[in-house]
Design a protein around this motif. Structure first.
Motif, PDB file in Angstrom:
ATOM      1  N   GLN A   1      10.242  -0.414  -8.549  1.00 25.20           N
ATOM      2  CA  GLN A   1      10.692  -1.261  -7.443  1.00 25.20           C
ATOM      3  C   GLN A   1      12.023  -1.935  -7.777  1.00 25.20           C
ATOM      4  O   GLN A   1      12.911  -2.041  -6.915  1.00 25.20           O
ATOM      5  CB  GLN A   1       9.622  -2.316  -7.141  1.00 25.20           C
ATOM      6  CG  GLN A   1       8.313  -1.759  -6.633  1.00 25.20           C
ATOM      7  CD  GLN A   1       8.440  -1.119  -5.267  1.00 25.20           C
ATOM      8  OE1 GLN A   1       9.252  -1.554  -4.433  1.00 25.20           O
ATOM      9  NE2 GLN A   1       7.661  -0.084  -5.020  1.00 25.20           N
TER      10      GLN A   1
ATOM     11  N   GLN B   1      14.291  -0.779  -9.884  1.00 24.13           N
ATOM     12  CA  GLN B   1      15.308   0.278  -9.875  1.00 24.13           C
ATOM     13  C   GLN B   1      15.765   0.577  -8.451  1.00 24.13           C
ATOM     14  O   GLN B   1      16.958   0.742  -8.188  1.00 24.13           O
ATOM     15  CB  GLN B   1      14.736   1.530 -10.547  1.00 24.13           C
ATOM     16  CG  GLN B   1      15.691   2.707 -10.556  1.00 24.13           C
ATOM     17  CD  GLN B   1      15.398   3.690  -9.431  1.00 24.13           C
ATOM     18  OE1 GLN B   1      14.258   3.805  -8.974  1.00 24.13           O
ATOM     19  NE2 GLN B   1      16.425   4.401  -8.992  1.00 24.13           N
ATOM     20  N   GLU B   2      14.827   0.617  -7.493  1.00 21.31           N
ATOM     21  CA  GLU B   2      15.201   0.847  -6.099  1.00 21.31           C
ATOM     22  C   GLU B   2      15.990  -0.330  -5.532  1.00 21.31           C
ATOM     23  O   GLU B   2      16.946  -0.143  -4.773  1.00 21.31           O
ATOM     24  CB  GLU B   2      13.948   1.087  -5.259  1.00 21.31           C
ATOM     25  CG  GLU B   2      14.233   1.335  -3.789  1.00 21.31           C
ATOM     26  CD  GLU B   2      12.978   1.609  -2.987  1.00 21.31           C
ATOM     27  OE1 GLU B   2      13.018   1.433  -1.748  1.00 21.31           O
ATOM     28  OE2 GLU B   2      11.957   1.983  -3.583  1.00 21.31           O
TER      29      GLU B   2
ATOM     30  N   VAL C   1      19.482   1.228  -4.794  1.00 14.65           N
ATOM     31  CA  VAL C   1      19.432   1.694  -3.411  1.00 14.65           C
ATOM     32  C   VAL C   1      19.859   0.591  -2.443  1.00 14.65           C
ATOM     33  O   VAL C   1      20.722   0.806  -1.590  1.00 14.65           O
ATOM     34  CB  VAL C   1      18.015   2.209  -3.058  1.00 14.65           C
ATOM     35  CG1 VAL C   1      17.948   2.623  -1.580  1.00 14.65           C
ATOM     36  CG2 VAL C   1      17.647   3.377  -3.964  1.00 14.65           C
TER      37      VAL C   1
ATOM     38  N   ARG D   1       7.054   7.336   1.057  1.00  7.78           N
ATOM     39  CA  ARG D   1       8.268   7.536   1.843  1.00  7.78           C
ATOM     40  C   ARG D   1       7.974   8.209   3.184  1.00  7.78           C
ATOM     41  O   ARG D   1       8.786   8.936   3.726  1.00  7.78           O
ATOM     42  CB  ARG D   1       9.281   8.391   1.058  1.00  7.78           C
ATOM     43  CG  ARG D   1       9.721   7.779  -0.256  1.00  7.78           C
ATOM     44  CD  ARG D   1      10.535   6.503  -0.007  1.00  7.78           C
ATOM     45  NE  ARG D   1      11.138   6.040  -1.227  1.00  7.78           N
ATOM     46  CZ  ARG D   1      10.566   5.215  -2.092  1.00  7.78           C
ATOM     47  NH1 ARG D   1       9.350   4.776  -1.838  1.00  7.78           N
ATOM     48  NH2 ARG D   1      11.182   4.829  -3.172  1.00  7.78           N
TER      49      ARG D   1
END
Length: 294
Positions: A184, A186-187, A191, A277
């Motif tokens: 989470q 890292q996203e 992102v 996703r």
């Protein structure tokens, strides 16, 4: 003769003659009447031992009574059937005060798009299914469902919100391990905020919310790169209410999740992401849109 009829006859005779019921039961003996039933002397005061001189309290059968809810007797004001839950921190805790001051100072910082302030929190969700199909709602009648349910496991929600920008992101995961938290983060960094110099992250001190979780999940070089972009501010122990993400989770629970959801794919709606996703389902689309707009 029925016992009740005899008593009624004696009572009627007593009323006509002005004598007592006991007098007629004993055969009308004048001596007995004169010795036992003296005439009333009029209005008299109560016994001094049972009345307070102020006339505000009385006592009988060993029970103390008051009138007008006197301050010296508060039992009548207690409501043991009611209660409220509070988050009460430890007294004289320097650690609590230090972390609380750090959180408050962080919230007071001006908005900086290069160093955004993000609040993060987790929440477990129990997956439940109907044991019997519910009855659909009708005009003037709410939906009816059976009280029995079937447990389908559980999942965990990861919520991130930027209060000063009005942004929120929620994702459902089957687990809540260190690797799940690291993925989470890292996203979040790569992102959602790839251009940010670093992220001020407010969260509670759960055992999975540590930099070591990044090193357990990624290679040392990538873990170090992610860790250098994090500025972590932990809420004090028993003080997670200082985390704004808890307010978002409360709104999400009331508006979207306060019902039976059978699977992780059922946690659907605009504004809540899925771990797989997948696209949003239609079960709570309307409620989730309202949640996002609010």
């Amino acid at each position: 003769m029925h016992p009740r009829a005899g008593r009624d006859a004696a009572l009627s005779s007593a009323r006509r003659t002005g004598t007592s019921l006991a007098y007629h039961r004993r055969g009308g003996n004048p001596d007995y009447r004169a010795g036992l039933f003296r005439a009333s002397k009029g209005v008299c005061s109560l016994d001094d031992s049972s009345v307070d001189p102020s006339g505000d309290r009385t006592e009988y059968f060993g029970i103390r009574r008051t009138r007008n809810h006197s301050d010296d007797f508060k039992k009548t004001r207690l409501k043991p059937h009611l209660k409220k839950q509070w988050c009460i921190p430890a007294k004289s805790s320097s650690e609590f005060v230090a972390r609380m001051e750090d959180i408050l100072e962080t919230y007071a910082l001006a908005y900086d798009p290069e160093i955004p302030l993000i609040c993060m929190d987790e929440q477990p969700v129990q997956l439940l299914d109907h044991s019997r199909p519910p009855q659909t709602m009708k005009p003037g009648q709410v939906q009816r469902e059976d009280y029995e349910y079937v447990r389908k496991g559980s999942c965990s929600l990861f919520l991130f919100t930027e209060p000063l920008a009005g942004w929120r992101h929620v994702q459902a995961s089957e687990r809540r391990t260190k690797s799940d938290w690291a993925l989470q983060i890292q996203e979040l960094l790569e992102v959602h905020y790839p251009e940010a110099k670093r992220v001020r992250l407010v969260m509670d001190n759960l055992n999975t919310h540590t930099i070591s979780s990044l090193y357990e999940t990624f290679a040392p070089g990538r873990a170090l790169a992610l860790a250098k972009r994090l500025e972590i501010h932990y809420t004090p122990k028993h003080g997670s209410w200082l985390n704004i993400a808890e307010i978002e989770l409360s709104a999400l629970t009331i508006q979207c999740l306060n019902r039976r959801i059978a699977s992780i794919d059922g946690i659907a709606g605009r504004g809540v992401g899925l771990g797989k996703r997948t696209q949003w389902g239609s079960e709570i689309r309307g409620l989730a849109i309202y949640y996002r707009a609010g």
